[in-house]
Write a protein that holds these residues in place. Sequence first.
Motif, short mmCIF file in Angstrom:
data_model
loop_
_atom_site.label_atom_id
_atom_site.label_comp_id
_atom_site.label_asym_id
_atom_site.label_seq_id
_atom_site.Cartn_x
_atom_site.Cartn_y
_atom_site.Cartn_z
N GLY A 29 31.40 73.61 17.67
CA GLY A 29 30.13 72.94 17.40
C GLY A 29 29.32 73.66 16.35
N LEU A 30 29.27 74.98 16.43
CA LEU A 30 28.55 75.76 15.42
C LEU A 30 29.18 75.61 14.04
CD1 LEU A 30 27.72 79.03 17.37
CD2 LEU A 30 26.11 77.35 16.47
N ALA A 31 30.50 75.61 13.99
CA ALA A 31 31.19 75.45 12.70
C ALA A 31 30.86 74.09 12.09
CB ALA A 31 32.70 75.60 12.89
N LYS A 32 30.84 73.04 12.91
CA LYS A 32 30.50 71.71 12.41
C LYS A 32 29.05 71.66 11.93
CE LYS A 32 33.72 68.98 15.16
NZ LYS A 32 33.86 67.95 16.20
N ALA A 33 28.16 72.31 12.66
CA ALA A 33 26.75 72.33 12.27
C ALA A 33 26.57 73.07 10.95
CB ALA A 33 25.90 72.98 13.36
N ARG A 34 27.27 74.18 10.78
CA ARG A 34 27.18 74.93 9.52
C ARG A 34 27.71 74.11 8.36
NH1 ARG A 34 29.04 79.79 12.80
NH2 ARG A 34 27.11 80.92 13.16
N GLU A 35 28.82 73.40 8.57
CA GLU A 35 29.38 72.54 7.52
C GLU A 35 28.39 71.45 7.14
OE1 GLU A 35 33.12 71.04 8.90
OE2 GLU A 35 33.99 73.04 9.07
N ALA A 42 23.92 71.23 -0.40
CA ALA A 42 24.57 70.92 -1.68
C ALA A 42 24.05 69.60 -2.24
CB ALA A 42 26.08 70.86 -1.50
N ARG A 43 23.87 68.62 -1.36
CA ARG A 43 23.34 67.32 -1.79
C ARG A 43 21.90 67.47 -2.30
NH1 ARG A 43 24.87 64.63 2.46
NH2 ARG A 43 22.94 64.88 3.59
N LEU A 44 21.11 68.25 -1.60
CA LEU A 44 19.73 68.48 -2.02
C LEU A 44 19.69 69.21 -3.36
CD1 LEU A 44 16.71 68.33 -1.28
CD2 LEU A 44 16.99 70.52 -0.14
N ASP A 45 20.54 70.21 -3.52
CA ASP A 45 20.60 70.95 -4.78
C ASP A 45 20.99 70.03 -5.93
OD1 ASP A 45 19.87 73.26 -3.46
OD2 ASP A 45 21.91 74.06 -3.37
N ALA A 46 21.92 69.11 -5.68
CA ALA A 46 22.38 68.19 -6.73
C ALA A 46 21.27 67.20 -7.12
CB ALA A 46 23.61 67.44 -6.27
N GLU A 47 20.42 66.83 -6.17
CA GLU A 47 19.37 65.85 -6.41
C GLU A 47 18.12 66.47 -7.03
OE1 GLU A 47 18.66 64.09 -2.64
OE2 GLU A 47 20.54 62.99 -2.64
#
Length: 55
Positions: A29-35, A42-47
């Motif tokens: 669950g933690l791995a999925k949350a980090r992903e 990354a999406r925010l940085d691209a926008e």
Amino acid sequence: MARQLDLLPPSVDDDWRLDPATIESGRRGLAKAREALARAQARLDAETDHHRTAA
């Protein structure tokens, strides 16, 4: 992240310990949350326009 700190001292009754399946489920669950957070960042940085002009 190599290993999570033990929150309970070794002398704690086994009834208070998490079983291996629960521990593994938490790690997945933690791995999925980090992903998900990494994808969102990354999406925010691209926008975001990082090249602002000096006004």
